[in-house]
Design a protein around this motif. Structure first.
Motif: not given
Length: 227
Positions: A76, A79, A161, A164, A166, A168
């Motif tokens: 990714l 972020s 998990t 973030r 952004d 995502r």
């Protein structure tokens, strides 16, 4: 938000070397947990089965050659992480950014906010290529068990998990959970380069030393981004 160095009864400091590599002489130590301070029955954090000097396994549970790369998660963009969720141990915590202190030691979350986790901001963000590092206290004299009190109970295959900024989320699978003496911290495996997105989650571990007021070990979770 200010942070303080981990010293005295809170362990020895980390000292940064270069821009992103840290020689970790100790992690986020903490004082006696609240229960023991009040004379109640002492509650000890769970410890991982694996202990140093075991060599941490590869950064992913899969063999790319066997899978043809099909199960390697795509990285990714950068972020900032905002929260971490670890269902097996009931962790749902906000994340604060951490850097280094003027003396070169790595910042840690302040003990009065021991239910927060901290992200080492000079390194990769969770989901980026490289090893993102998230740290947190195991306990605190003021509140007792802290954010990563039960980190040592995680097992390979468990899920982490990271939310973030952004929007995502980055989901990781635990590869291994290992305890290392603080004077034998696996710096390269934690802060060294990685050609894929990895995550390291760290707290203190071992048997609390009433004399030194410190934990002797670090519990380190090695995890890989899931597809």
């Amino acid at each position: 938000m200010t942070t303080r160095r981990a010293d005295g009864r809170h362990g020895n400091p980390w000292r940064a070397v270069g821009a992103a590599v840290v020689v970790a002489l100790a992690m986020v130590g903490s004082g006696l947990i609240g229960a023991s301070m009040k004379g109640a029955e002492t509650v000890r954090p769970p410890q991982p089965v694996a202990r140093a000097g075991a060599t941490p396994p590869a950064d992913t549970p899969f063999d790319d050659a066997d899978l043809g790369g099909a199960h390697v998660a795509a990285a990714l963009p950068r972020s900032a992480p905002t929260a971490i969720s670890i269902p097996r141990i009931g962790v749902q915590a906000e994340i604060m950014p951490l850097g280094t202190n003027p003396d070169g030691t790595v910042q840690v979350p302040p003990l009065d906010q021991a239910l927060l986790a901290g992200w080492y901001e000079p390194g990769p963000s969770p989901g980026e290529v490289g090893n993102a590092v998230i740290v947190g206290h195991v306990d605190s004299a003021a509140i007792g068990p802290a954010v990563f009190f039960s980190l040592g109970a995680l097992q390979p295959g468990d899920t982490i998990t990271v939310a973030r900024a952004d929007g995502r989320p980055a989901s990781f699978q635990v590869d291994s959970v290992v305890s290392h003496p603080k004077d034998a911290f696996p710096t390269e495996q934690v802060y060294g380069p990685n050609d894929r997105p990895g995550l390291r989650v760290i707290t203190c571990g071992g048997q609390f030393d009433e004399v030194t007021g410190d934990y002797p070990d670090n519990v380190i979770v090695f995890a890989s981004l899931t597809p």
